[in-house]
Design a protein around this motif. Sequence first.
Motif, PDB file in Angstrom:
ATOM      1  N   ARG A  50     -26.564 -19.878  19.406  1.00  0.00           N
ATOM      2  CA  ARG A  50     -26.112 -18.441  20.085  1.00  0.00           C
ATOM      3  C   ARG A  50     -24.799 -18.854  20.389  1.00  0.00           C
ATOM      4  O   ARG A  50     -23.356 -17.799  21.245  1.00  0.00           O
ATOM      5  CB  ARG A  50     -27.216 -18.404  21.090  1.00  0.00           C
ATOM      6  N   ILE A  51     -24.775 -19.968  21.477  1.00  0.00           N
ATOM      7  CA  ILE A  51     -23.556 -20.527  22.711  1.00  0.00           C
ATOM      8  C   ILE A  51     -22.115 -20.427  21.714  1.00  0.00           C
ATOM      9  O   ILE A  51     -20.813 -19.860  21.994  1.00  0.00           O
ATOM     10  CB  ILE A  51     -23.634 -21.597  23.204  1.00  0.00           C
ATOM     11  N   GLN A  52     -22.358 -21.167  19.814  1.00  0.00           N
ATOM     12  CA  GLN A  52     -21.273 -20.918  19.495  1.00  0.00           C
ATOM     13  C   GLN A  52     -20.940 -19.604  18.871  1.00  0.00           C
ATOM     14  O   GLN A  52     -19.475 -19.377  18.452  1.00  0.00           O
ATOM     15  CB  GLN A  52     -21.843 -22.552  18.033  1.00  0.00           C
ATOM     16  N   ALA A  53     -21.840 -18.760  18.986  1.00  0.00           N
ATOM     17  CA  ALA A  53     -21.183 -17.827  17.589  1.00  0.00           C
ATOM     18  C   ALA A  53     -20.644 -16.805  18.813  1.00  0.00           C
ATOM     19  O   ALA A  53     -19.703 -16.407  18.984  1.00  0.00           O
ATOM     20  CB  ALA A  53     -22.605 -17.100  17.174  1.00  0.00           C
ATOM     21  N   GLY A  54     -21.313 -17.083  19.943  1.00  0.00           N
ATOM     22  CA  GLY A  54     -20.825 -15.998  21.253  1.00  0.00           C
ATOM     23  C   GLY A  54     -19.410 -16.359  21.423  1.00  0.00           C
ATOM     24  O   GLY A  54     -18.593 -15.781  22.139  1.00  0.00           O
ATOM     25  N   THR A  55     -19.725 -17.977  21.297  1.00  0.00           N
ATOM     26  CA  THR A  55     -17.845 -18.332  22.085  1.00  0.00           C
ATOM     27  C   THR A  55     -16.339 -17.876  20.935  1.00  0.00           C
ATOM     28  O   THR A  55     -15.525 -17.470  21.533  1.00  0.00           O
ATOM     29  CB  THR A  55     -17.731 -20.101  22.213  1.00  0.00           C
ATOM     30  N   LEU A  56     -17.413 -17.968  19.348  1.00  0.00           N
ATOM     31  CA  LEU A  56     -15.988 -17.785  18.804  1.00  0.00           C
ATOM     32  C   LEU A  56     -16.004 -15.688  18.264  1.00  0.00           C
ATOM     33  O   LEU A  56     -15.046 -15.436  18.341  1.00  0.00           O
ATOM     34  CB  LEU A  56     -16.954 -17.538  17.373  1.00  0.00           C
ATOM     35  N   MET A  57     -16.655 -15.274  19.057  1.00  0.00           N
ATOM     36  CA  MET A  57     -16.590 -13.484  18.540  1.00  0.00           C
ATOM     37  C   MET A  57     -15.524 -13.448  20.036  1.00  0.00           C
ATOM     38  O   MET A  57     -14.926 -12.512  20.079  1.00  0.00           O
ATOM     39  CB  MET A  57     -18.379 -12.596  19.656  1.00  0.00           C
ATOM     40  N   VAL A  58     -16.383 -14.021  21.249  1.00  0.00           N
ATOM     41  CA  VAL A  58     -15.566 -14.002  22.592  1.00  0.00           C
ATOM     42  C   VAL A  58     -13.832 -14.184  22.002  1.00  0.00           C
ATOM     43  O   VAL A  58     -12.644 -13.798  23.379  1.00  0.00           O
ATOM     44  CB  VAL A  58     -16.073 -14.373  24.046  1.00  0.00           C
ATOM     45  N   ILE A  59     -13.817 -15.454  21.991  1.00  0.00           N
ATOM     46  CA  ILE A  59     -11.882 -15.621  22.027  1.00  0.00           C
ATOM     47  C   ILE A  59     -11.552 -15.186  19.944  1.00  0.00           C
ATOM     48  O   ILE A  59     -10.100 -14.847  20.629  1.00  0.00           O
ATOM     49  CB  ILE A  59     -12.705 -17.207  20.705  1.00  0.00           C
ATOM     50  N   GLY A  60     -11.805 -14.288  19.527  1.00  0.00           N
ATOM     51  CA  GLY A  60     -12.035 -13.916  18.205  1.00  0.00           C
ATOM     52  C   GLY A  60     -11.369 -12.300  18.810  1.00  0.00           C
ATOM     53  O   GLY A  60     -10.155 -11.772  18.589  1.00  0.00           O
ATOM     54  N   THR A  61     -12.153 -11.696  19.580  1.00  0.00           N
ATOM     55  CA  THR A  61     -11.911 -10.008  20.899  1.00  0.00           C
ATOM     56  C   THR A  61     -10.745 -10.684  21.660  1.00  0.00           C
ATOM     57  O   THR A  61      -9.461  -9.940  21.253  1.00  0.00           O
ATOM     58  CB  THR A  61     -12.513 -10.168  21.268  1.00  0.00           C
ATOM     59  N   LEU A  62     -10.467 -11.501  21.973  1.00  0.00           N
ATOM     60  CA  LEU A  62      -9.798 -11.619  22.806  1.00  0.00           C
ATOM     61  C   LEU A  62      -8.274 -11.965  22.483  1.00  0.00           C
ATOM     62  O   LEU A  62      -7.316 -11.600  23.073  1.00  0.00           O
ATOM     63  CB  LEU A  62     -10.181 -12.866  24.347  1.00  0.00           C
TER      64      LEU A  62
END
Length: 438
Positions: free
Chosen positions: A56-68
């Motif tokens: 969850r942490i790994q996927a969430g981090t990727l989502m946040v970075i991609g969106t930013l």
Amino acid sequence: MQETTPRQQLAGVLILLGLIAQIIGFTGLVATAHAVSYLLWAAVALLWRDIPKRSRIQAGTLMVIGTLLLLLARFVYGAKVNWPAMLQGNTFVVAMLVGVSFIGLIGSRRGHEPAPGQKVTGAGGILRTWLGVHFLGIILNLSTVFMVGDRLARREPLKMPQLLALNRGLSSAALWSPFFASMGVVITLAPEMQYPHILSIGLPLALLSGLITTFEMKQRFELNDVEGFSLAPTSLLMPAGMAALVMAFHFWITPSLTIVSIITFLLPSVAALVNLRDGPLWTLRRIRQHTTTRLPAMRGEIALFLAAGLLTLGLSTFVRAVAGSEWTLFAVFGTPQAIFSFAAIVASALIGLHPIIGVSVLASVLTLEAGSQTLFAFVALASWAVGTSVGPLSGINLSLQGRYGVSGYRMMTNNAYYALMMSGLSIVAIILMGWWQG
């Protein structure tokens, strides 16, 4: 089988609807790309709390970075962003994974299980375990590890040589199997790659993995009491038959579709047809059970692949906005660049990043000519095969940890020599592929 909640069952239905929408899109009658992405992401949202914390942490981090990165590209650098399509990254791969999962419905009323052979021990048992997991796993993927592992664990807990054979038998299939997620990602990123070239180098390299594993286990461990899995020849009929069907569709029946697309609709269709022998009610019951139990259990890998797709889009959009559409990491993607890329992705796997992240990031900063796509594809597959075997947070090692209680760190340390050997052989193979393509 563990009961699922109504929320999880709804998520499973959404995943199934996403698969159906993807298959409808193959007809060309209606565009379904938006629907597929929204359905799959909605399922991830429903299942988010159930995803293991690390994933969850790994996927969430990727989502946040991609969106930013998308926001920066749009509002700081003025790039054009197709916001309704921002969630479509890797949906082809996820749909394929969902389609492949239905192959578990092929078998008797007890479910599919490899036919047992004669009990074997020693180095021969290790080799047969590797062969069984490898050649069943090219179609059945991770479920093969559990089928074979559970059979070996009936008498006593699994020993390290058995765990390593399970790990390496499956991870090495990423080198050539057209049914693996690795191949799905690669075909999406490099659509003009030549699969026969990949097969001609990837399959021998995979077989060397089995020989290295057998030799190393014989040198490091006392194997007289270590039981192996003996694969009956009839167990290979189903994987071989499915592979032949896929190739028939690819070359003759539906040549306009990619291998990923063919696998996506063909495997669930075959599974449904096979079950119809027992009647439509039995078939519907099995599909319903699969939808409400197996599909929600895929939450971790679905979330990771979708998140990696969002990261790839964000990073590529941002790089183009900052450096211009002509910028690329390497002016030419040749053998030296391929070796450097392979080493970087494997190194990132050692610190806990799934190889799909390294592969996706690499693809987002490259401009691949048609002639270099096969070399890139092989680099991606080889780094995936080595990285998932040794990476402590890879899907195979996390699965072995959850099922059989072995830590990811122990698997990493016990796979260090193997990873070093396979890396050396992979670099030799990259040099050969570069020479061949050049």
